[in-house]
Design a protein around this motif. Structure first.
Motif, PDB file in Angstrom:
ATOM      1  N   TYR A 293       0.829  -1.202   0.000  1.00 34.99           N
ATOM      2  CA  TYR A 293       0.000   0.000   0.000  1.00 34.99           C
ATOM      3  C   TYR A 293       0.872   1.265   0.000  1.00 34.99           C
ATOM      4  O   TYR A 293       0.512   2.272  -0.612  1.00 34.99           O
ATOM      5  CB  TYR A 293      -0.934  -0.012   1.197  1.00 34.99           C
ATOM      6  N   VAL A 294       1.991   1.197   0.693  1.00 37.08           N
ATOM      7  CA  VAL A 294       2.935   2.317   0.666  1.00 37.08           C
ATOM      8  C   VAL A 294       3.476   2.509  -0.744  1.00 37.08           C
ATOM      9  O   VAL A 294       3.561   3.641  -1.252  1.00 37.08           O
ATOM     10  CB  VAL A 294       4.084   2.077   1.661  1.00 37.08           C
ATOM     11  N   ILE A 295       3.851   1.409  -1.389  1.00 35.15           N
ATOM     12  CA  ILE A 295       4.383   1.487  -2.750  1.00 35.15           C
ATOM     13  C   ILE A 295       3.340   2.074  -3.701  1.00 35.15           C
ATOM     14  O   ILE A 295       3.635   2.962  -4.514  1.00 35.15           O
ATOM     15  CB  ILE A 295       4.822   0.095  -3.237  1.00 35.15           C
ATOM     16  N   ILE A 296       2.112   1.592  -3.611  1.00 34.88           N
ATOM     17  CA  ILE A 296       1.043   2.090  -4.483  1.00 34.88           C
ATOM     18  C   ILE A 296       0.779   3.573  -4.216  1.00 34.88           C
ATOM     19  O   ILE A 296       0.599   4.374  -5.141  1.00 34.88           O
ATOM     20  CB  ILE A 296      -0.235   1.256  -4.276  1.00 34.88           C
ATOM     21  N   GLY A 297       0.752   3.952  -2.940  1.00 32.56           N
ATOM     22  CA  GLY A 297       0.501   5.343  -2.593  1.00 32.56           C
ATOM     23  C   GLY A 297       1.595   6.269  -3.102  1.00 32.56           C
ATOM     24  O   GLY A 297       1.312   7.337  -3.664  1.00 32.56           O
ATOM     25  N   ILE A 298       2.849   5.869  -2.919  1.00 34.02           N
ATOM     26  CA  ILE A 298       3.966   6.687  -3.391  1.00 34.02           C
ATOM     27  C   ILE A 298       3.941   6.781  -4.905  1.00 34.02           C
ATOM     28  O   ILE A 298       4.148   7.863  -5.487  1.00 34.02           O
ATOM     29  CB  ILE A 298       5.299   6.101  -2.892  1.00 34.02           C
ATOM     30  N   SER A 299       3.676   5.662  -5.575  1.00 37.53           N
ATOM     31  CA  SER A 299       3.631   5.662  -7.038  1.00 37.53           C
ATOM     32  C   SER A 299       2.513   6.554  -7.549  1.00 37.53           C
ATOM     33  O   SER A 299       2.696   7.307  -8.514  1.00 37.53           O
ATOM     34  CB  SER A 299       3.445   4.237  -7.557  1.00 37.53           C
TER      35      SER A 299
ATOM     36  N   ASN B 196       7.844  14.159 -14.211  1.00 34.88           N
ATOM     37  CA  ASN B 196       7.739  13.938 -15.648  1.00 34.88           C
ATOM     38  C   ASN B 196       8.783  12.986 -16.189  1.00 34.88           C
ATOM     39  O   ASN B 196       8.644  12.485 -17.306  1.00 34.88           O
ATOM     40  CB  ASN B 196       7.854  15.283 -16.389  1.00 34.88           C
ATOM     41  N   SER B 197       9.831  12.753 -15.412  1.00 40.74           N
ATOM     42  CA  SER B 197      10.896  11.861 -15.867  1.00 40.74           C
ATOM     43  C   SER B 197      11.486  11.120 -14.677  1.00 40.74           C
ATOM     44  O   SER B 197      11.316  11.533 -13.519  1.00 40.74           O
ATOM     45  CB  SER B 197      11.995  12.657 -16.583  1.00 40.74           C
ATOM     46  N   ASN B 198      12.167  10.043 -14.981  1.00 40.99           N
ATOM     47  CA  ASN B 198      12.815   9.221 -13.945  1.00 40.99           C
ATOM     48  C   ASN B 198      11.826   8.736 -12.886  1.00 40.99           C
ATOM     49  O   ASN B 198      12.163   8.622 -11.704  1.00 40.99           O
ATOM     50  CB  ASN B 198      13.952   9.998 -13.273  1.00 40.99           C
ATOM     51  N   PHE B 199      10.620   8.436 -13.332  1.00 45.67           N
ATOM     52  CA  PHE B 199       9.592   7.990 -12.378  1.00 45.67           C
ATOM     53  C   PHE B 199      10.022   6.721 -11.645  1.00 45.67           C
ATOM     54  O   PHE B 199       9.877   6.622 -10.426  1.00 45.67           O
ATOM     55  CB  PHE B 199       8.270   7.744 -13.110  1.00 45.67           C
ATOM     56  N   LEU B 200      10.551   5.737 -12.385  1.00 51.10           N
ATOM     57  CA  LEU B 200      10.943   4.467 -11.779  1.00 51.10           C
ATOM     58  C   LEU B 200      11.974   4.684 -10.679  1.00 51.10           C
ATOM     59  O   LEU B 200      11.849   4.142  -9.577  1.00 51.10           O
ATOM     60  CB  LEU B 200      11.500   3.527 -12.846  1.00 51.10           C
ATOM     61  N   ILE B 201      12.976   5.480 -10.979  1.00 49.18           N
ATOM     62  CA  ILE B 201      14.054   5.708 -10.008  1.00 49.18           C
ATOM     63  C   ILE B 201      13.519   6.415  -8.773  1.00 49.18           C
ATOM     64  O   ILE B 201      13.781   6.010  -7.630  1.00 49.18           O
ATOM     65  CB  ILE B 201      15.192   6.529 -10.650  1.00 49.18           C
ATOM     66  N   LEU B 202      12.758   7.471  -8.980  1.00 46.80           N
ATOM     67  CA  LEU B 202      12.266   8.254  -7.847  1.00 46.80           C
ATOM     68  C   LEU B 202      11.272   7.463  -7.005  1.00 46.80           C
ATOM     69  O   LEU B 202      11.315   7.501  -5.767  1.00 46.80           O
ATOM     70  CB  LEU B 202      11.622   9.541  -8.361  1.00 46.80           C
ATOM     71  N   ALA B 203      10.374   6.737  -7.672  1.00 50.26           N
ATOM     72  CA  ALA B 203       9.370   5.982  -6.927  1.00 50.26           C
ATOM     73  C   ALA B 203      10.006   4.841  -6.146  1.00 50.26           C
ATOM     74  O   ALA B 203       9.655   4.598  -4.979  1.00 50.26           O
ATOM     75  CB  ALA B 203       8.306   5.444  -7.889  1.00 50.26           C
TER      76      ALA B 203
END
Length: 222
Positions: free
Chosen positions: A97-103, A111-118
């Motif tokens: 749930y934390v992962i889903i919420g942060i994502s 706008n960029s580097n979503f995978l890295i930041l999330a």
């Protein structure tokens, strides 16, 4: 304040170091399995996991050393282990749930580097605190085990060896035994249970020996 009876023999301190090292590696491997469905198990994700855990451990080392110098009371270390164990046990329940919420939050703000930041944000929120607490184990145990300058090299070496051997087993056991047999969630619970058992044995020994502070009076004095 004197040591609890169980700590008069250094063996229990070496066991604490051993199982702390084992648990850190088990949590690291469990982290990769927890994050994989959302962020993949790519080299980038592994780099984030390892880097985040190293940050937590380094900060824990610093904090553990300072607090051990200021107040060399083993009660504080074993309270931290209880908190770490409870946090790790909660990861299978709340982690996704934390992962889903942060994502969900980041997908609308970056706008960029979503995978890295999330992935980085998820690791920071889920794993940094318990591993920070486990990072305090080694410097605290050095304080409790070094009796003189004559044998401090041997003692520190034994602690590091205990931690390393525990880490090796903590690498192989989840990969080849617990995760295939019972799954990732149960693996978190198993190693959380080990940490909790270690701490409870210590406090029971302290209580029976009439030494040590009451657990309930200061659980959050970590």
């Amino acid at each position: 304040m004197g040591k609890a009876r169980i700590l008069q023999n250094k063996t229990y301190l070496y066991l604490t170091e051993f199982f702390a090292g084992m648990s850190v590696m088990a949590v690291e491997l469990g982290a990769s399995r927890l994050l994989a469905p959302y962020f993949s198990s790519s080299q980038i994700v592994w780099t984030i996991i390892i880097g985040t855990i190293m940050i937590a451990m380094a900060l824990g080392n610093i904090y553990g050393g300072r607090t051990a110098d200021r107040n060399p009371n083993p009660d504080r270390l074993y309270r931290r282990m209880i908190v770490a164990a409870l946090w790790i046990a909660a990861i299978p329940v709340v982690g996704k749930y934390v992962i889903i919420g942060i994502s969900a939050l980041l997908i609308f703000t970056v706008n960029s580097n979503f995978l890295i930041l999330a992935a980085f944000a998820a690791c920071m929120v889920i794993f940094v605190f318990p591993l920070f607490l486990l990072g305090t184990v080694t410097p605290s145990l050095v304080k409790y085990t070094v009796d003189s300058l004559e044998d401090n090299g041997k003692t520190v070496g034994m602690l590091n060896a205990s931690n390393t051997i525990g880490s090796i087993l903590g690498t192989f056991l989840p990969t080849f035994v617990t995760i295939p047999a019972v799954g990732t969630s149960a693996t978190f619970l198993i190693f959380a249970g080990i940490l909790l058992l270690l701490a409870m044995i210590y406090f029971l020994s302290a209580k029976s020996g009439g030494k040590g502070m009451a657990l309930g009076s200061g659980l959050f004095l970590i």
